[in-house]
Design a protein around this motif. Structure first.
Motif, PDB file in Angstrom:
ATOM      1  N   ARG A 154       0.832  -1.213   0.000  1.00  0.00           N
ATOM      2  CA  ARG A 154       0.000   0.000   0.000  1.00  0.00           C
ATOM      3  C   ARG A 154       0.864   1.259   0.000  1.00  0.00           C
ATOM      4  O   ARG A 154       0.442   2.318  -0.457  1.00  0.00           O
ATOM      5  CB  ARG A 154      -0.898  -0.015   1.244  1.00  0.00           C
ATOM      6  N   SER A 157       1.372  -7.028  -2.027  1.00  0.00           N
ATOM      7  CA  SER A 157       0.568  -7.386  -0.855  1.00  0.00           C
ATOM      8  C   SER A 157      -0.905  -7.354  -1.259  1.00  0.00           C
ATOM      9  O   SER A 157      -1.260  -6.830  -2.322  1.00  0.00           O
ATOM     10  CB  SER A 157       0.792  -6.362   0.263  1.00  0.00           C
ATOM     11  N   THR A 159      -3.531 -15.940   1.224  1.00  0.00           N
ATOM     12  CA  THR A 159      -4.575 -16.177   0.227  1.00  0.00           C
ATOM     13  C   THR A 159      -4.060 -15.861  -1.179  1.00  0.00           C
ATOM     14  O   THR A 159      -4.846 -15.660  -2.098  1.00  0.00           O
ATOM     15  CB  THR A 159      -5.835 -15.339   0.554  1.00  0.00           C
TER      16      THR A 159
HETATM   17  C1  LIG Z   1      -8.047 -13.888   5.968  1.00  0.00           C
HETATM   18  C2  LIG Z   1      -7.027 -12.892   5.486  1.00  0.00           C
HETATM   19  C3  LIG Z   1      -6.168 -13.251   4.465  1.00  0.00           C
HETATM   20  C4  LIG Z   1      -5.206 -12.338   4.024  1.00  0.00           C
HETATM   21  N1  LIG Z   1      -4.347 -12.725   3.022  1.00  0.00           N
HETATM   22  C5  LIG Z   1      -3.365 -11.880   2.667  1.00  0.00           C
HETATM   23  C6  LIG Z   1      -2.401 -12.257   1.683  1.00  0.00           C
HETATM   24  O1  LIG Z   1      -2.458 -13.345   1.107  1.00  0.00           O
HETATM   25  N2  LIG Z   1      -1.422 -11.383   1.385  1.00  0.00           N
HETATM   26  C7  LIG Z   1      -1.310 -10.159   1.977  1.00  0.00           C
HETATM   27  O2  LIG Z   1      -0.371  -9.410   1.646  1.00  0.00           O
HETATM   28  N3  LIG Z   1      -2.215  -9.779   2.883  1.00  0.00           N
HETATM   29  C8  LIG Z   1      -3.235 -10.595   3.223  1.00  0.00           C
HETATM   30  N4  LIG Z   1      -4.157 -10.167   4.134  1.00  0.00           N
HETATM   31  C9  LIG Z   1      -4.154  -8.735   4.531  1.00  0.00           C
HETATM   32  C10 LIG Z   1      -3.127  -8.400   5.587  1.00  0.00           C
HETATM   33  O3  LIG Z   1      -3.675  -8.588   6.874  1.00  0.00           O
HETATM   34  C11 LIG Z   1      -2.683  -6.928   5.464  1.00  0.00           C
HETATM   35  O4  LIG Z   1      -3.826  -6.107   5.540  1.00  0.00           O
HETATM   36  C12 LIG Z   1      -1.945  -6.606   4.175  1.00  0.00           C
HETATM   37  O5  LIG Z   1      -0.887  -7.523   3.987  1.00  0.00           O
HETATM   38  C13 LIG Z   1      -1.374  -5.196   4.287  1.00  0.00           C
HETATM   39  O6  LIG Z   1      -0.748  -4.840   3.103  1.00  0.00           O
HETATM   40  P1  LIG Z   1       0.389  -3.722   3.099  1.00  0.00           P
HETATM   41  O7  LIG Z   1       1.512  -4.163   3.968  1.00  0.00           O
HETATM   42  O8  LIG Z   1       0.679  -3.389   1.691  1.00  0.00           O
HETATM   43  O9  LIG Z   1      -0.386  -2.464   3.683  1.00  0.00           O
HETATM   44  P2  LIG Z   1      -0.231  -1.726   5.089  1.00  0.00           P
HETATM   45  O10 LIG Z   1      -0.372  -2.677   6.209  1.00  0.00           O
HETATM   46  O11 LIG Z   1      -1.140  -0.561   5.028  1.00  0.00           O
HETATM   47  O12 LIG Z   1       1.274  -1.238   5.095  1.00  0.00           O
HETATM   48  C14 LIG Z   1       1.774  -0.258   4.248  1.00  0.00           C
HETATM   49  C15 LIG Z   1       3.196  -0.010   4.694  1.00  0.00           C
HETATM   50  O13 LIG Z   1       3.801   0.914   3.796  1.00  0.00           O
HETATM   51  C16 LIG Z   1       4.643   1.772   4.570  1.00  0.00           C
HETATM   52  N5  LIG Z   1       4.794   3.010   3.796  1.00  0.00           N
HETATM   53  C17 LIG Z   1       3.831   3.898   3.459  1.00  0.00           C
HETATM   54  N6  LIG Z   1       4.356   4.875   2.686  1.00  0.00           N
HETATM   55  C18 LIG Z   1       5.678   4.612   2.547  1.00  0.00           C
HETATM   56  C19 LIG Z   1       6.765   5.252   1.884  1.00  0.00           C
HETATM   57  N7  LIG Z   1       6.572   6.381   1.173  1.00  0.00           N
HETATM   58  N8  LIG Z   1       7.988   4.689   1.977  1.00  0.00           N
HETATM   59  C20 LIG Z   1       8.216   3.543   2.695  1.00  0.00           C
HETATM   60  N9  LIG Z   1       7.207   2.910   3.345  1.00  0.00           N
HETATM   61  C21 LIG Z   1       5.964   3.424   3.267  1.00  0.00           C
HETATM   62  C22 LIG Z   1       3.914   1.981   5.880  1.00  0.00           C
HETATM   63  O14 LIG Z   1       4.821   2.346   6.903  1.00  0.00           O
HETATM   64  C23 LIG Z   1       3.313   0.594   6.093  1.00  0.00           C
HETATM   65  O15 LIG Z   1       4.159  -0.226   6.887  1.00  0.00           O
HETATM   66  C24 LIG Z   1      -5.134 -11.044   4.597  1.00  0.00           C
HETATM   67  C25 LIG Z   1      -5.999 -10.702   5.629  1.00  0.00           C
HETATM   68  C26 LIG Z   1      -6.932 -11.603   6.074  1.00  0.00           C
HETATM   69  C27 LIG Z   1      -7.852 -11.218   7.205  1.00  0.00           C
END
Ligand SMILES: Cc1cc2nc3c(=O)[nH]c(=O)nc-3n(C[C@H](O)[C@H](O)[C@H](O)COP(=O)(O)OP(=O)(O)OC[C@H]3O[C@@H](n4cnc5c(N)ncnc54)[C@H](O)[C@@H]3O)c2cc1C
Length: 328
Positions: free
Chosen positions: A216, A241, A259
């Motif tokens: 994200r 992700s 997933t």
């Molecule tokens: C049943 C279930 C199954 C799931 N299956 C999966 C799966 O298969 N795969 C998966 O990935 N997730 C899965 N999820 C979702 C998971 O729980 C997280 O919500 C998801 O992985 C978060 O994605 P993210 O790290 O991209 O986003 P976020 O958690 O929002 O993290 C974004 C990160 O980016 C960093 N960031 C923001 N801007 C910058 C920048 N400019 N420079 C550097 N860093 C920055 C932030 O500090 C933060 O750490 C599942 C959830 C459930 C409930």
């Protein structure tokens, strides 16, 4: 008829439509040689078996069973399982190794149900103790390593692509042609298909040696291009992700995690990914993990070998520049 060694490990090797072995073959045979004598089963279209059999030898298969089947072009799943059934009856293996791809899981499940064998999916390694072959798994988002073994019969194991580093030495295999009578089991029939050549020069995510994944933190579909740019400089596959997929930055097939796809590359670079347990479940067995995240408390740093705390939009362009300069 060939007599097979008592410690035989039957390895199902997949073939591409043009007849080469799929990339997972080397790791499967590398795993097999560590616990017994690899006996490969090559199921191919008529005319394609011999070349695939010799390729199997070059990857360490001591014996090859070759089944050339016209039905492969039209029936899904069942022909391979018919061949696997005949092969297992002949070889009486200690275990059966199959790649954890979609086709591999399909064959493993059907075969285990048909032969009433125990099934262990998504193993990251195999071992042997005094009672037989074990499958090693990484579970609960990589928090625990567990072993499993059957109480009876050979264990059918699907092995996560890219998880096995061991390689077997090349040998000249004995090759037996397998006579497979169609079982008549119900199969989905392909009536027509259109071949498409993927335009991408990037490696496929499953089984890739290097993966660059974005989360994200990339903030938009346009900015996700930075992930692709770094991947291209490294010769890596692109992953994401779930948050990045849900936000529409990339298609669902890019998702890594519980997933999504499980990967075990040599190098995993996580950009703007927090490291939720569901994401880690799909990448934690990577050999070297590099994370770039602006939050020093992000959970991804708990599993990273190298971490950069910083804004990825500042760090990644510099990284691309210096990697490109090195390449000359
Ligand atoms: C049943 C279930 C199954 C799931 N299956 C999966 C799966 O298969 N795969 C998966 O990935 N997730 C899965 N999820 C979702 C998971 O729980 C997280 O919500 C998801 O992985 C978060 O994605 P993210 O790290 O991209 O986003 P976020 O958690 O929002 O993290 C974004 C990160 O980016 C960093 N960031 C923001 N801007 C910058 C920048 N400019 N420079 C550097 N860093 C920055 C932030 O500090 C933060 O750490 C599942 C959830 C459930 C409930």
């Amino acid at each position: 008829m060939t007599t097979f060694p008592e410690d035989s490990i039957l390895v199902l090797l997949g073939t591409t439509p043009s007849g080469e072995l799929t990339k997972s073959a080397a790791g499967l045979l590398g795993a097999a040689v560590g616990v017994g004598t690899p006996v490969a089963l090559v199921v191919a279209l008529p005319g394609q078996g011999a070349e695939a059999a010799s390729e199997a030898g070059s990857l360490g298969a001591k014996h090859v069973l070759m089944a050339e089947m016209e039905e492969l072009s039209s029936a899904l799943g069942v022909p391979v399982v018919d061949a696997l059934t005949v092969a297992a009856d002949q070889v009486q293996p200690d275990a059966i190794l199959i790649t954890n791809s979609l086709d591999g899981r399909d064959a493993a499940g059907r075969f285990a149900a048909r032969k009433r064998c125990a099934l262990a999916v998504d193993a990251i390694g195999v071992g042997r103790d005094e009672e037989g072959v074990l499958a090693h798994h990484s579970v609960y988002g990589g928090a625990y390593n567990v072993d499993c073994a059957p109480t009876f019969g050979p264990l059918v194991i699907t092995v996560r692509e890219g998880s096995i580093d061991a390689r077997a030495e090349a040998v000249t295999p004995t090759v037996d042609v397998l006579d497979v009578k169609p079982s008549g089991a119900a199969a989905a029939i392909v009536e027509s298909f259109e071949e498409q050549t993927a335009a991408s020069t990037r490696p496929e995510l499953r089984g890739a040696a290097k993966v660059v994944a974005g989360g994200r933190g990339l903030s938009s579909q346009e900015q996700f291009a930075l992930v692709e740019e770094l991947a291209d400089v490294l010769g890596a596959a692109v992953g994401a992700s779930r948050a990045a997929v849900d936000a529409g930055y990339v298609p669902n097939s890019y998702q890594i995690g519980q997933t999504g796809v499980s990967v075990s590359p040599q190098l995993y670079v996580a950009l703007g990914i927090s490291g939720a347990i569901q994401h880690r479940a799909g990448m934690q067995t990577a050999k070297t993990i590099v994370a770039i995240n602006k939050d020093p408390d992000a959970a991804i740093f708990d599993v990273a070998d190298f971490g950069v705390v910083g804004d990825l939009f500042e760090v990644v362009p510099q990284l691309i520049k210096s990697l490109s300069a090195r390449k000359g």
